[in-house]
Design an enzyme around this catalytic site. Structure first.
Site, PDB file in Angstrom:
ATOM      1  N   TYR A 104     -15.642  16.163 -16.172  1.00 14.18           N
ATOM      2  CA  TYR A 104     -15.570  15.501 -14.971  1.00 14.18           C
ATOM      3  C   TYR A 104     -16.508  14.425 -15.092  1.00 14.18           C
ATOM      4  O   TYR A 104     -16.589  13.487 -16.075  1.00 14.18           O
ATOM      5  CB  TYR A 104     -15.515  16.533 -13.856  1.00 14.18           C
ATOM      6  CG  TYR A 104     -15.170  15.755 -12.542  1.00 14.18           C
ATOM      7  CD1 TYR A 104     -13.387  15.690 -12.700  1.00 14.18           C
ATOM      8  CD2 TYR A 104     -15.707  14.969 -11.635  1.00 14.18           C
ATOM      9  CE1 TYR A 104     -12.855  15.003 -11.757  1.00 14.18           C
ATOM     10  CE2 TYR A 104     -14.867  14.426 -10.581  1.00 14.18           C
ATOM     11  CZ  TYR A 104     -13.537  14.359 -10.560  1.00 14.18           C
ATOM     12  OH  TYR A 104     -13.156  13.591  -9.766  1.00 14.18           O
ATOM     13  N   ARG A 157      -7.843   4.316  -6.095  1.00 18.42           N
ATOM     14  CA  ARG A 157      -9.370   4.459  -6.202  1.00 18.42           C
ATOM     15  C   ARG A 157      -9.872   5.452  -6.946  1.00 18.42           C
ATOM     16  O   ARG A 157     -10.226   6.412  -6.539  1.00 18.42           O
ATOM     17  CB  ARG A 157      -9.725   4.361  -4.846  1.00 18.42           C
ATOM     18  CG  ARG A 157     -11.284   4.025  -4.643  1.00 18.42           C
ATOM     19  CD  ARG A 157     -12.158   4.973  -4.154  1.00 18.42           C
ATOM     20  NE  ARG A 157     -12.042   6.363  -4.933  1.00 18.42           N
ATOM     21  CZ  ARG A 157     -12.792   7.411  -4.809  1.00 18.42           C
ATOM     22  NH1 ARG A 157     -13.123   7.575  -3.709  1.00 18.42           N
ATOM     23  NH2 ARG A 157     -12.653   8.367  -5.401  1.00 18.42           N
ATOM     24  N   LYS A 175      -9.745  17.648 -12.077  1.00 15.94           N
ATOM     25  CA  LYS A 175     -10.048  18.465 -11.088  1.00 15.94           C
ATOM     26  C   LYS A 175      -9.476  20.046 -10.926  1.00 15.94           C
ATOM     27  O   LYS A 175      -9.896  20.920 -10.817  1.00 15.94           O
ATOM     28  CB  LYS A 175      -9.406  17.767  -9.829  1.00 15.94           C
ATOM     29  CG  LYS A 175     -10.219  16.386  -9.398  1.00 15.94           C
ATOM     30  CD  LYS A 175     -11.276  16.728  -8.304  1.00 15.94           C
ATOM     31  CE  LYS A 175     -12.318  15.799  -8.113  1.00 15.94           C
ATOM     32  NZ  LYS A 175     -13.133  15.744  -7.054  1.00 15.94           N
ATOM     33  N   GLU A 246      -6.367  13.132  -3.815  1.00 17.61           N
ATOM     34  CA  GLU A 246      -7.570  12.898  -4.822  1.00 17.61           C
ATOM     35  C   GLU A 246      -7.459  11.268  -5.076  1.00 17.61           C
ATOM     36  O   GLU A 246      -6.402  10.935  -5.662  1.00 17.61           O
ATOM     37  CB  GLU A 246      -7.389  13.471  -5.942  1.00 17.61           C
ATOM     38  CG  GLU A 246      -8.741  13.414  -6.812  1.00 17.61           C
ATOM     39  CD  GLU A 246      -9.690  14.340  -6.138  1.00 17.61           C
ATOM     40  OE1 GLU A 246      -9.748  15.269  -5.429  1.00 17.61           O
ATOM     41  OE2 GLU A 246     -10.980  13.591  -6.125  1.00 17.61           O
ATOM     42  N   ASP A 247      -8.460  10.504  -4.725  1.00 21.38           N
ATOM     43  CA  ASP A 247      -8.702   9.186  -5.278  1.00 21.38           C
ATOM     44  C   ASP A 247      -7.309   8.299  -4.742  1.00 21.38           C
ATOM     45  O   ASP A 247      -6.862   7.439  -5.625  1.00 21.38           O
ATOM     46  CB  ASP A 247      -8.898   9.112  -6.838  1.00 21.38           C
ATOM     47  CG  ASP A 247     -10.118   9.546  -7.040  1.00 21.38           C
ATOM     48  OD1 ASP A 247     -11.108   9.860  -6.351  1.00 21.38           O
ATOM     49  OD2 ASP A 247     -10.692   9.359  -8.276  1.00 21.38           O
ATOM     50  N   ASP A 269      -9.805  15.648  -0.843  1.00 22.14           N
ATOM     51  CA  ASP A 269     -11.284  15.904  -1.259  1.00 22.14           C
ATOM     52  C   ASP A 269     -12.215  14.830  -1.110  1.00 22.14           C
ATOM     53  O   ASP A 269     -13.438  15.119  -0.875  1.00 22.14           O
ATOM     54  CB  ASP A 269     -11.278  16.094  -2.811  1.00 22.14           C
ATOM     55  CG  ASP A 269     -12.415  17.050  -3.409  1.00 22.14           C
ATOM     56  OD1 ASP A 269     -13.153  17.702  -2.697  1.00 22.14           O
ATOM     57  OD2 ASP A 269     -12.859  16.509  -4.497  1.00 22.14           O
ATOM     58  N   ASP A 270     -12.128  13.380  -1.463  1.00 23.75           N
ATOM     59  CA  ASP A 270     -12.648  12.423  -1.189  1.00 23.75           C
ATOM     60  C   ASP A 270     -13.290  12.435   0.233  1.00 23.75           C
ATOM     61  O   ASP A 270     -14.493  11.920   0.330  1.00 23.75           O
ATOM     62  CB  ASP A 270     -11.996  11.135  -1.468  1.00 23.75           C
ATOM     63  CG  ASP A 270     -11.348  11.028  -2.778  1.00 23.75           C
ATOM     64  OD1 ASP A 270     -12.077  11.272  -3.909  1.00 23.75           O
ATOM     65  OD2 ASP A 270     -10.014  11.226  -2.834  1.00 23.75           O
ATOM     66  N   ASN A 409     -19.911   7.042  -7.910  1.00 24.88           N
ATOM     67  CA  ASN A 409     -19.426   7.338  -9.357  1.00 24.88           C
ATOM     68  C   ASN A 409     -18.652   6.287 -10.339  1.00 24.88           C
ATOM     69  O   ASN A 409     -18.184   5.465  -9.497  1.00 24.88           O
ATOM     70  CB  ASN A 409     -18.742   8.666  -9.410  1.00 24.88           C
ATOM     71  CG  ASN A 409     -19.320   9.912  -8.930  1.00 24.88           C
ATOM     72  OD1 ASN A 409     -20.559  10.085  -9.348  1.00 24.88           O
ATOM     73  ND2 ASN A 409     -18.770  10.511  -8.289  1.00 24.88           N
TER      74      ASN A 409
END
Ligand code: NAD
Length: 552
Positions: A104, A157, A175, A246-247, A269-270, A409
């Site tokens: 990750y 993203r 993930k 996610e993202d 999750d973000d 990150n």
């Protein structure tokens, strides 16, 4: 066969010969016993000596450590996962602190940037905007028919790296590895998905080896129709599956969450995972400082998905302590790319309006810190180095122990390093980050910065949802997860400056979170099964173990 919940429940279902060796979920390589080799048609296909899994692990760990760069280590692990998942998970689980930064953040970011070049073997499903009308049929191509967890991205993203289009596939893959390694979700019951709607990344569009659609991103009604079809198709094909978003970029993340959260078993999750893990870190800091969250002033640098996810969790927690929603929101400030979010600014979106203050317009970060005087500074801007020395010194001037969380990150995007935060406050800062930092020595004291890694939260929440077959995923589940995580931070951790428990406890953390989450599902009547007699045992029995199954 001893393996629980395997898609292959009878010996007769197992493939034979090279087919079993080429199935990463079933393959044990040199660890197939002589009897298994005989019955499964493997005689002669493997070298004669049978190794134990422990011996195999010694071999792969040494090969892993022999790699020169983190990206090579990533490629090595992906190849291992593609040939022998049990061994892969044995390695990840046993050496989680060493493996986490490779599978990750930060290395997965580099892997996504290099995805076209390191792509070897397909993993997961790609759905493109050309597939409108046939998504269900595409999903039916997946090898397994019963799934527990899907992680889906549209690649817009990726971490703080921006639009990586179809190359973002490394994120759902990573993930889901964490779902298995940290939360015990059976890898055969997981599926990474990338929805490729094009990319606005000019470099990728010009890159001859780019693996995705060469078009600008689909937007508007056509994009929405594609995601609607995806959600319907997934739940028809895999009725009980949890869908983790996610993202996705800011403009879609919150909007899609609000659109689907009351009808589907899904979360983002973000937004929610980040909210929960950050809240846990702040609760630990409150314990260390013997103070309360409701008395803090919090400044967010960055006002996107992560920032609002965290803010909303903090507000809900403050409300549990008796604050009204208005009072709680008043203690939270945002800075976005245009400066402090204040009422006099034009064109603020609905969310920003809820948190807009009555200060004058101010685009200068340092002045904003002087005006707001926060006790907590949270960086979620994707702007590496944004927490400058004067700024951190100002935080140190107005607070005896400034809380500084630089969450962007990968590491290059972190708003400051651990060393900077400790040095510029004379070791008084309470620091956590999104990507890991090594311990820092200041004079005769060593600080161990914690990583606000979402992996502390989503595997446990997911496991609880899977065990209870919850039809929905609520914010209450994420707040309970944060409380559970914060309670697992020891006094010893706190004294070392660590706001999160050691990663080596992650399976136990997920187990405890899962029980709490499942209990919420049963209490709120959103579980799709009756409450089991012994929930703890049910959770334990559901958790995947990397020990090889005995086939015969
Ligand atoms: P986002 O795109 O939704 O939000 C980014 C925000 O930063 C936007 O509000 C934007 O206006 C703001 N911004 C950009 N440039 C700025 C500048 N120069 N000054 C001030 N603000 C600026 O992205 P996100 O999902 O909110 O993620 C942001 C970062 O947080 C990413 O780097 C991501 O990796 C990180 N993140 C970390 C964790 C974690 O550590 N657990 C979890 C989620 C996200």
């Amino acid at each position: 066969m001893s393996k629980k919940k395997s898609p292959f429940t009878h010996l007769n279902d197992l493939p034979r010969g090279v087919d079993i060796l080429h199935n990463p979920i079933l393959n044990k390589g040199t660890a197939f016993t002589l009897k298994e080799r005989q019955v499964l048609g493997l005689k002669g296909l493997l070298p004669p000596h049978v190794l134990t899994q422990d011996e195999q692990k010694v071999k792969v760990l040494s090969a892993f450590r022999g790699k020169q760069s983190d990206l090579e280590k990533y490629i090595y692990l992906l190849a291992l996962q593609d040939r022998n998942e049990y061994l892969f998970y044995r390695l990840i689980i046993d050496e989680i602190e060493e493996m986490m930064p490779i599978i990750y953040t930060p290395t997965v970011g580099k892997a996504c940037q290099e995805f076209a070049h390191i792509y070897r073997r397909p993993r997961g499903i790609y759905i493109s905007s050309n597939d409108q009308g046939s998504i269900k049929q595409i999903l039916s191509n997946w090898i397994y028919k019963d799934l527990d967890v899907i992680v889906v991205t549209d690649g817009e993203r990726i971490l703080g790296l921006g639009d990586l289009g179809a190359d973002g596939m490394g994120i759902p893959i990573g993930k889901l590895s964490l779902y298995t390694a940290c939360g015990g979700i059976d890898p055969a019951r997981t599926l990474p998905i990338t929805i490729d709607v094009g990319t606005n990344n000019k470099e990728l569009l010009a890159e001859p080896l780019y693996i995705g659609l060469r078009q600008n991103r689909l937007r508007g009604e056509k994009y929405d129709a594609l995601i609607d079809e995806f959600m319907e198709a997934v739940t028809e094909q895999f009725p009980d599956v949890l869908i983790q978003f996610e993202d996705f970029a800011n403009q879609n993340a919150k909007r899609l969450l609000e659109k689907y959260r009351n009808d589907y078993c899904m979360f983002n999750d973000d937004i929610q995972g980040t909210g929960s893990v950050t809240l846990a870190g702040l609760l630990s800091a409150m314990r260390l400082l013997k103070t309360q969250l409701k008395d803090q002033k919090i400044l967010f640098y960055g006002a996107g998905s992560a920032a609002f996810g965290i803010a909303e969790m903090i507000v809900q927690k403050m409300m549990q302590s008796g604050l009204s929603i208005e009072k709680a929101r008043k203690q939270i400030y945002f800075i976005d790319s245009k400066g402090l979010v204040v009422k006099s600014r034009n064109n603020l979106n609905e969310l920003k309006l809820l948190y807009a203050h009555s200060f004058e317009e101010n685009s200068d970060f340092l002045s904003a810190v002087k005006v707001a005087q926060p006790s907590i500074l949270i960086g979620v801007s994707g702007q590496g180095g944004a927490f400058t020395e004067p700024l951190i010194r100002e935080m140190g001037r107005v607070n005896s122990h400034p809380i500084i969380f630089a969450l962007s990150n990968p590491t290059s995007k972190s708003e400051c390093t651990a060393e900077q935060a400790y040095n510029w406050t004379g070791g008084r800062a309470i620091f956590a980050s999104g990507s890991p930092f090594d311990p820092v020595q200041i004079e005769n004291k060593k600080f161990y910065p914690g990583q606000g890694n979402n992996a502390y939260i989503f595997p446990g929440v997911g496991l609880g949802v899977v065990v209870s077959k919850s039809s929905l995923i609520t914010d209450e589940m994420f707040i309970v997860a944060a409380d559970t995580l914060a309670n697992m931070v020891t006094e010893k951790d706190l004294k070392k400056g660590r706001m999160y428990p050691s990663l080596t406890k992650i399976c136990d953390i997920s187990y405890k979170i899962a029980i709490k989450v499942a209990n919420i599902a049963f209490d709120k009547n959103i579980a799709r099964i009756p409450t089991p007699e012994n929930l703890e045992k049910t959770v334990r029995d559901t958790m995947f173990s990397p020990e090889y199954p005995v086939y015969i």
